[in-house]
Design an enzyme around this catalytic site. Sequence first.
Site, PDB file in Angstrom:
ATOM      1  N   GLU A  62      -9.949  -1.749  -4.996  1.00 21.37           N
ATOM      2  CA  GLU A  62     -10.369  -0.717  -4.035  1.00 21.37           C
ATOM      3  C   GLU A  62     -11.469   0.143  -4.646  1.00 21.37           C
ATOM      4  OE1 GLU A  62      -7.227   1.451  -1.995  1.00 21.37           O
ATOM      5  OE2 GLU A  62      -8.400   3.297  -2.171  1.00 21.37           O
ATOM      6  N   GLU A  64      -1.415   2.150  -5.477  1.00 20.87           N
ATOM      7  CA  GLU A  64      -1.892   3.257  -6.307  1.00 20.87           C
ATOM      8  C   GLU A  64      -0.743   4.150  -6.743  1.00 20.87           C
ATOM      9  OE1 GLU A  64      -6.502   4.289  -4.993  1.00 20.87           O
ATOM     10  OE2 GLU A  64      -4.859   5.496  -4.195  1.00 20.87           O
ATOM     11  N   GLU A  99     -15.438   8.989   8.777  1.00 23.71           N
ATOM     12  CA  GLU A  99     -15.510   9.475   7.402  1.00 23.71           C
ATOM     13  C   GLU A  99     -16.451   8.567   6.614  1.00 23.71           C
ATOM     14  OE1 GLU A  99     -11.475   9.512   6.037  1.00 23.71           O
ATOM     15  OE2 GLU A  99     -11.462   7.380   5.578  1.00 23.71           O
ATOM     16  N   HIS A 145       0.848  -1.195   0.000  1.00 22.71           N
ATOM     17  CA  HIS A 145       0.000   0.000   0.000  1.00 22.71           C
ATOM     18  C   HIS A 145       0.883   1.244   0.000  1.00 22.71           C
ATOM     19  CE1 HIS A 145      -4.227   1.127   0.188  1.00 22.71           C
ATOM     20  NE2 HIS A 145      -3.867   2.150   0.939  1.00 22.71           N
TER      21      HIS A 145
END
Length: 323
Positions: free
Chosen positions: A246, A157, A287, A122
């Site tokens: 994701e 990413e 969140e 990650h």
Amino acid sequence: MKMKALLIVAGIFAYTAVLAQTPVAVNGALTVKGNKIVNKNGIPPQLRGISLSWSLWAGRKYYNPAVVDWLSSDFKAAIIRASMGVQPDSGYLQQPEAQKKLIVDVVDEAIKQGVYVLIDWHDHNGHLHIPQSKAFFAEMAQKYKGVPNVIYEIWNEPARIGWDTVKNYSVQVIAEIRKYDPDNLIVVGSPKWDQDVDVAAANPITGFKNIAYSFHYYATDPNHQDGLRAKADKAIKMGLPLIVTEWGVGESNGDGKFDLAMNKKWMDWVEKNKLSWVNWNITDKKETTAILQPQAPANGGWTAAQLSPAGAYIRDQLRVLNK
């Protein structure tokens, strides 16, 4: 005594039948065939599941076997993603042994539960950490060689980094994995936070088998709508095998609005294309995309009141779609 013996035998058969129905027992080793990831029968299995959050900060406490068990048994997740934070503080670069233990604990329990598991590097700066990534995945490949549950996601990413740079990193890490594990599925990232899959499709990685590509989206982000779906459609048409490692119910910053209609539009698209997906994320941070309410227990067993609106929605989706 005979009746007792019969009951014991019946119990053993019932337990065996349950084990036989695990996602991995049903689908076996995953392979790439054309532009699809397929199971042992050559059929796209469309796995659906949940991503743990960064193995740092608030998400770290959920990296334990009890949470893996709960996601498998209650949420009916078929795939779990272990998102190992590489940097900044307390990440793999600073605490490699502690981070590896978090990942291994999750992976080992996922194997016991018969679900698939993504070992996710990650990182947004993988190209700056090639030696560390190679060493990590070499160790994971030696440990999990040939275990059908395990999928290697080698760069979460890439941000605003060109495909040539991402491809160069990926080829080096893939080659390291393939020294030890010749077969298991490997997932490659693409530029612009795994959105430029059409760019990767124009110049895909060659020379290795069982390579797929991650595609990420956030359902209500204004920049993740028809144009992003069109990019993915183009990549699929060009022959690129995709997996949604994701996606979130809100916007790309993890927050924003949670719009059911916009989520349905994305869900319909994913189902139409028979893509496997992993939802972001198991954390109790306040969140929109967080699955849990603040202070939710660290060992699973969550009540309805301990799930966020996103958590209730994703749990319902998984229990219906993975039945």
